[in-house]
Design a protein around this motif. Structure first.
Motif, PDB file in Angstrom:
ATOM      1  N   THR A 126      -1.185 -13.924  -3.712  1.00  0.00           N
ATOM      2  CA  THR A 126      -0.297 -12.944  -4.325  1.00  0.00           C
ATOM      3  C   THR A 126      -0.734 -12.677  -5.754  1.00  0.00           C
ATOM      4  N   ASP A 181       0.597 -10.338  -9.564  1.00  0.00           N
ATOM      5  CA  ASP A 181       1.657  -9.566 -10.211  1.00  0.00           C
ATOM      6  C   ASP A 181       1.407  -8.083  -9.984  1.00  0.00           C
ATOM      7  N   VAL A 182       2.461  -7.350  -9.691  1.00  0.00           N
ATOM      8  CA  VAL A 182       2.361  -5.898  -9.521  1.00  0.00           C
ATOM      9  C   VAL A 182       2.311  -5.282 -10.920  1.00  0.00           C
ATOM     10  N   ARG A 198       1.253   2.290  -2.863  1.00  0.00           N
ATOM     11  CA  ARG A 198       2.228   1.244  -3.178  1.00  0.00           C
ATOM     12  C   ARG A 198       1.468  -0.031  -3.492  1.00  0.00           C
ATOM     13  N   LEU A 199       1.760  -0.601  -4.633  1.00  0.00           N
ATOM     14  CA  LEU A 199       1.154  -1.870  -5.018  1.00  0.00           C
ATOM     15  C   LEU A 199       2.173  -2.967  -4.791  1.00  0.00           C
ATOM     16  N   GLU A 200       1.832  -3.885  -3.897  1.00  0.00           N
ATOM     17  CA  GLU A 200       2.718  -4.980  -3.545  1.00  0.00           C
ATOM     18  C   GLU A 200       2.068  -6.292  -3.958  1.00  0.00           C
ATOM     19  N   PRO A 201       2.813  -7.365  -4.008  1.00  0.00           N
ATOM     20  CA  PRO A 201       2.229  -8.639  -4.452  1.00  0.00           C
ATOM     21  C   PRO A 201       1.046  -9.116  -3.604  1.00  0.00           C
ATOM     22  N   ALA A 259      -2.436  -3.666  -1.558  1.00  0.00           N
ATOM     23  CA  ALA A 259      -2.312  -2.281  -2.005  1.00  0.00           C
ATOM     24  C   ALA A 259      -2.254  -1.442  -0.738  1.00  0.00           C
TER      25      ALA A 259
END
Length: 55
Positions: free
Chosen positions: A4, A6-7, A33-36, A39
């Motif tokens: 994971t 940081d976004v 969308r950028l997720e933990p 992408a």
């Protein structure tokens, strides 16, 4: 490391290109969308606008 991250709190030039410019160029809509853990980029456009036509 657990895979994971940081976004980001702000969007940069690359995000703008992937969302606005690509979507407009193909007469469609793009979303990033950028997720933990990933992408995620999606594109919604007509097939003919994406692959073009043969000569």
């Amino acid at each position: 490391m657990n895979g994971t991250r940081d976004v980001p709190k702000r969007r940069g030039f690359g995000s703008r290109v992937l969302e606005k410019m690509v979507g407009q160029a193909l007469l469609g809509r793009a979303e990033l969308r950028l997720e933990p853990t990933a992408a995620v980029w999606s594109l919604e456009a007509l097939h003919a606008h994406v692959v073009g036509t043969e000569a």
